[in-house]
Design a protein around this motif. Sequence first.
Motif, PDB file in Angstrom:
ATOM      1  N   GLN A 137      85.452 -29.941  16.869  1.00 15.01           N
ATOM      2  CA  GLN A 137      85.203 -30.545  18.751  1.00 15.01           C
ATOM      3  C   GLN A 137      85.932 -29.449  18.998  1.00 15.01           C
ATOM      4  O   GLN A 137      85.751 -28.869  20.142  1.00 15.01           O
ATOM      5  N   ALA A 193      80.839 -37.544  28.269  1.00 12.14           N
ATOM      6  CA  ALA A 193      80.458 -37.677  26.567  1.00 12.14           C
ATOM      7  C   ALA A 193      79.666 -38.467  26.662  1.00 12.14           C
ATOM      8  O   ALA A 193      79.465 -37.608  25.535  1.00 12.14           O
ATOM      9  N   ALA A 194      79.292 -39.041  27.096  1.00 13.78           N
ATOM     10  CA  ALA A 194      77.748 -39.238  26.305  1.00 13.78           C
ATOM     11  C   ALA A 194      76.823 -38.150  26.827  1.00 13.78           C
ATOM     12  O   ALA A 194      75.721 -38.072  25.143  1.00 13.78           O
ATOM     13  N   HIS A 237      77.121 -37.250  23.219  1.00 16.34           N
ATOM     14  CA  HIS A 237      77.236 -38.038  21.995  1.00 16.34           C
ATOM     15  C   HIS A 237      75.798 -38.043  21.850  1.00 16.34           C
ATOM     16  O   HIS A 237      75.468 -38.034  21.172  1.00 16.34           O
ATOM     17  N   ASP A 274      76.909 -35.371  16.437  1.00 17.37           N
ATOM     18  CA  ASP A 274      77.028 -36.251  15.719  1.00 17.37           C
ATOM     19  C   ASP A 274      78.456 -35.325  15.223  1.00 17.37           C
ATOM     20  O   ASP A 274      78.501 -34.686  14.611  1.00 17.37           O
TER      21      ASP A 274
END
Length: 526
Positions: A384, A421-422, A425, A429
């Motif tokens: 992250q 966030a999408a 995503h 991964d």
Amino acid sequence: MNAQKETYRFGELGLSKPVGKAIADMGFEEPSPIQQRAIPLLLEGHDIIGQAQTGTGKTAAFGIPIVEKLKPRGPIQALVVTPTRELAIQVAEEISSIGKYMRIRTLPIYGGQSIDRQIRMLQKGVHVVIGTPGRLLDHLRRGTLRLNSIQVLVLDEADEMLDMGFIDDVETILRATPPDRQTLLFSATMPDEVARLARKYLNNPQFVTVSKNNLTVPTIEQVYYETTERNKLDSLCRLLDTGEINLAIIFCRTKRGVDELTAGLEARGYPAAGLHGDMSQHQRNSVMRQFKNGQAELLVATDVAARGLDIDNLSHVVNYDLPQDVEFYVHRIGRTGRAGKTGVAVSLITHRDYKQLRLIESMINIKIRRCPLPSVAEVTRRQQEGIRERLVRIIEENKLEQYMDIIRPLLKENEPISIAAAALHLAYDLNPMDSREADAGEDGRGGMVRLFITLGRKDNITPGDMVRILAEESGMAGNLVGRINIYDKFSFVEVPREWSSCVIGYLHQSTVKGRRISVELARGRQ
């Protein structure tokens, strides 16, 4: 003194095809120094005094000539005398592997195993017996072992047998063998009693010495991580996923290991390329181009294949398998940290590797630091952080107009944070490995296990002594040691589960207070 200086590959030693094929199957491409010097002399029939420690490849140094000299249909033709049952089993397995295409039968003989079973195996017929002095004498006295056909006799780790009080037993065994046998004596040191034994029982011996006293190690960080054979690849992947390893050579002991690890890494999406001695020059050049231009960040290689490579900016060298020779370890890790740059040498250690790790540490006079494997949560956190850093760089570069055209219509019906966030995503991964799989073999972390140690009150051991011994030998902090129960001849000691393999690996069969001790997991409740 033997002044032989030639460097051989196994294929240049004049070995038979079955032995050569077996060695190739075992994955060894080039003899270690002790093998280079000893094998030609042994094939010529000379008696040998070899001054070499465990971890130098000396088992194959005498195992290969033994197999070459055997007659497949003959009786017992070779005897190897070892100080411990662990070494007897190890030597038997290696000679069996060397002789597998010649159908050579080996039998380890040691105390603690059913003597009736050993008698049955001897009656069926074996070619090579590997045994400890006490049990060999037991069979000689019973008449279940006959040594009148012995052609080659090996005394392995003779100084250890002296320390354990076996020299008189060894002489009794020597006198039971034919006087015209070929005799090989291997010893890490050469105390007076061992030298006397050599003068009395060896015929004009040749001396073969492998000195480890001048090994110099580059000033780079050296660490190791404990894992299991089953979880070794997952442990490596977890280290790779922390993002600290940028450009690395990963060393395997065998060619087969290189192929399997390269395939495993590629299947998990890591840019890896393999290099070993079975590859053509064209394949080798192609792999090196991939590595140098960044297509492959991980080069998986054997020691021989990596020889002569000059690669700048290596951040890490990884010992996926520890090498058979300490010199190979030094050569490996010296490939990073060059030209004043920092570098890290990482070793993945299983329970069976601790004896070799202890030898490496003693030879290079450095205590290699033990590190815990990063947890799945830590791997995710590191990933992250890396994504955040990339996002900041992309925003600063301000080349986003074409992507904004995609986002603007979505803003009418969605929150900006949901869209961002999408997008992440879609791009990343963040669950590189299932947590249950990643933590396999590590159940009970933080719990305590009880060890059985053959040190007790008769050795003048106090709880404080026990803590000090465990801490100094294994590197574990003394305050991690739990309950200690000391009895006359043994003790029970609690240690954290994650340190148990390390403590056993370092202390089992080591010498404490002048004698060899055993350390194992305690059975049942005490």
